[in-house]
Design a protein around this motif. Sequence first.
Motif, mmCIF file in Angstrom:
data_model
loop_
_atom_site.group_PDB
_atom_site.id
_atom_site.type_symbol
_atom_site.label_atom_id
_atom_site.label_comp_id
_atom_site.label_asym_id
_atom_site.label_seq_id
_atom_site.Cartn_x
_atom_site.Cartn_y
_atom_site.Cartn_z
ATOM 1 N N GLY A 6 -7.943 -9.814 -6.245
ATOM 2 C CA GLY A 6 -8.496 -9.694 -5.145
ATOM 3 C C GLY A 6 -8.997 -11.207 -3.452
ATOM 4 N N ARG B 77 0.821 -1.124 0.330
ATOM 5 C CA ARG B 77 -0.162 0.024 -0.055
ATOM 6 C C ARG B 77 0.247 0.547 0.300
ATOM 7 N NH1 ARG B 77 -3.171 -0.758 3.551
ATOM 8 N NH2 ARG B 77 -4.961 -1.153 2.417
ATOM 9 N N GLY C 227 -8.604 -5.727 -1.627
ATOM 10 C CA GLY C 227 -8.881 -6.097 -2.852
ATOM 11 C C GLY C 227 -10.011 -6.963 -3.246
ATOM 12 N N SER D 68 -12.924 -4.835 -4.874
ATOM 13 C CA SER D 68 -12.714 -3.604 -7.177
ATOM 14 C C SER D 68 -12.320 -5.184 -7.246
ATOM 15 C CB SER D 68 -11.275 -3.242 -6.078
ATOM 16 O OG SER D 68 -10.045 -3.585 -5.482
ATOM 17 N N SER E 115 -6.177 1.459 -2.318
ATOM 18 C CA SER E 115 -6.048 -0.163 -2.260
ATOM 19 C C SER E 115 -4.873 -0.233 -3.135
ATOM 20 C CB SER E 115 -6.684 -0.146 -3.978
ATOM 21 O OG SER E 115 -6.520 0.622 -4.786
ATOM 22 N N ARG E 116 -3.992 -1.499 -2.876
ATOM 23 C CA ARG E 116 -2.890 -1.641 -2.563
ATOM 24 C C ARG E 116 -2.211 -1.674 -4.152
ATOM 25 N NH1 ARG E 116 -0.241 -5.058 0.531
ATOM 26 N NH2 ARG E 116 -1.014 -4.808 2.964
ATOM 27 N N PHE F 152 -11.166 -6.636 2.312
ATOM 28 C CA PHE F 152 -11.142 -4.364 1.768
ATOM 29 C C PHE F 152 -9.577 -4.730 0.949
ATOM 30 C CE2 PHE F 152 -10.394 -0.176 1.401
ATOM 31 C CZ PHE F 152 -10.837 0.023 0.154
ATOM 32 N N ASP F 153 -8.651 -4.193 2.451
ATOM 33 C CA ASP F 153 -7.532 -4.231 2.035
ATOM 34 C C ASP F 153 -7.024 -5.014 0.741
ATOM 35 O OD1 ASP F 153 -4.624 -3.498 2.594
ATOM 36 O OD2 ASP F 153 -4.504 -4.632 4.549
#
Lengths: 326, 233
Positions: free
Chosen positions: B125, A293, B118, B121, A299-300, B115-116
């Motif tokens: 993920g 991050r 992903g 998204s 987002s990563r 969420f971290d």
Amino acid sequence: MTILPPDENEKQTREPSRIINPRREFLKSAGLFTGTVAALGGGLELLSRRPGAAAEGVLPELVGQAKKPLGPYDVPDAVTPYQQATTYNNFYEFGTDKADPARMAASLKPRPWTVKLDGEVKKPQTVDIDTLQSWFPLEDRIYRMRCVEGWSMVMPWLGFPLAGLIRRMNPTSKAKYVQFTALLDPKQFPGQRGNVLDWPYVEGLRLDEALHPLAFMAVGLAGRVLPGQNGAPLRLAVPWKYGFKSIKSIVRITLTEKQPKTTWSLAAPDEYGFYANVNPHVDHPRWSQATERRIGELSRRPTLMFNGYADQVASLYSGLDLKKNF
Amino acid sequence: MSKASRSSAVPAPSARPAPRRQVRPLGWLGPAIVVGGLVPIFGLIFDGYTGALGANPVQRAELQTGVLTLALLIASLICTPLRLMFGWTWPARIRKALGLLAFMYAALHFLVYLFDKGVFSGGAGVQTFVEDVVKRPFVTVGFAALVLLVPLALTSFRGSVKKLGFARWTALHKLVYLAAALGVVHYWWGVKKDHTEPFLYGAALALLFAVRVIWQGRKPRRKVGAVGKTTGA
């Protein structure tokens, strides 16, 4: 809950154990309710909340050579805001929380400061930081910084290439490694009063790594004197390695024949190696290193081989098994 | 306890409609625990809004919800020992609320983690999440702890004890110790070096477990002693 108006009859009755004054009872319940909410809510907040550090005072300006557009060693990425780069730090000498360094930095006195240059050199010496700094013209370098924990920043350092300093130290033919030692002083570094790590913090590089033009000694950040939490007055910046290699608040640079025993590789040898090159294909035993991050982003993003410096530094490690020598 | 049973237990002192006036004893306690337990959520939202979550708010939220889960789980585990040791009954009234609050923070912790990674998204993920669970013990134990809490949360509702039978319900809810222990291991492995806090949670858990074990060992001994007395006499 129904609240009834106090009635006349009740005032006269003398049966406190059974007859309840609804108003008083309601107030008592409300008080107990509020108290319990405050105790539980406050207790939980106390246990879990660690507010970030606030911005600190402005440091003196430190002017480098004017350099626009970007130089050959700069990355084009957006620079991490100064506020974030100076309040989110790993610097266990000040404490293990990321906000501790910014909070405690005032206890570090970066002047007067001397640096001992010794080991496999023709003539060992101890120099004042201002003298050492005056030996080299200061350069701006915009470097990526990737922490082993999986976050990254873009740091606008100000300083000089390490290679210049090493050459000036006049290495003997036996010199194969460079060992860096940070300040040991529990008065200035409250974190050193505990033994989270084996103090003082020690880091090292192979001599050829140290002579690479990207290996950098920083004395400033974003056009100002280096803040305490970022490693004042002198720190290393090796952008293709995990952040813990870039030792802060250096008091001694020693050229050695043998590979130095470095702090994190001693603390957890299966997790942190001597090389610590940023490598998305070699995971930390407890977490993946494939993504990171970037501070300021939600987002990563994928982590790049050698933190994106592969073109410049990959040749240093040809023939070396990077999975073994992590 | 139902209203009917209480009003029948307390004889009316006079002709006055006393039950209407009676305030439910400790009626404020349950709501206070729920509201107090939700305070950190508002704290998180407020800190996120003001920037006090720091430069890495997602990681901060992850850590905070994790710590809250452990703290509330341990708080829920204090209730029964308090009853056993001091004979207090009020802790039993808030045990369920504390346990469910712990589960809520565990779920929130998991959502922030997803969420971290992903997961929301799209893209890779979900795959990275599955890889994490399979490959990384640190994530595996955390996920296992959450999975263990699910049946406990689902059987926290009125009637569950009846449906399952007291013995089975009690046996099932003993899993909370395993879940909490896995949570402590998860916290321990998640910390880079300074293990003070995970150690404190582990110590608290071990202490509570010890109280239970000691107490369980005591009860039958007393019975045996009583039997011996009668046979001796």
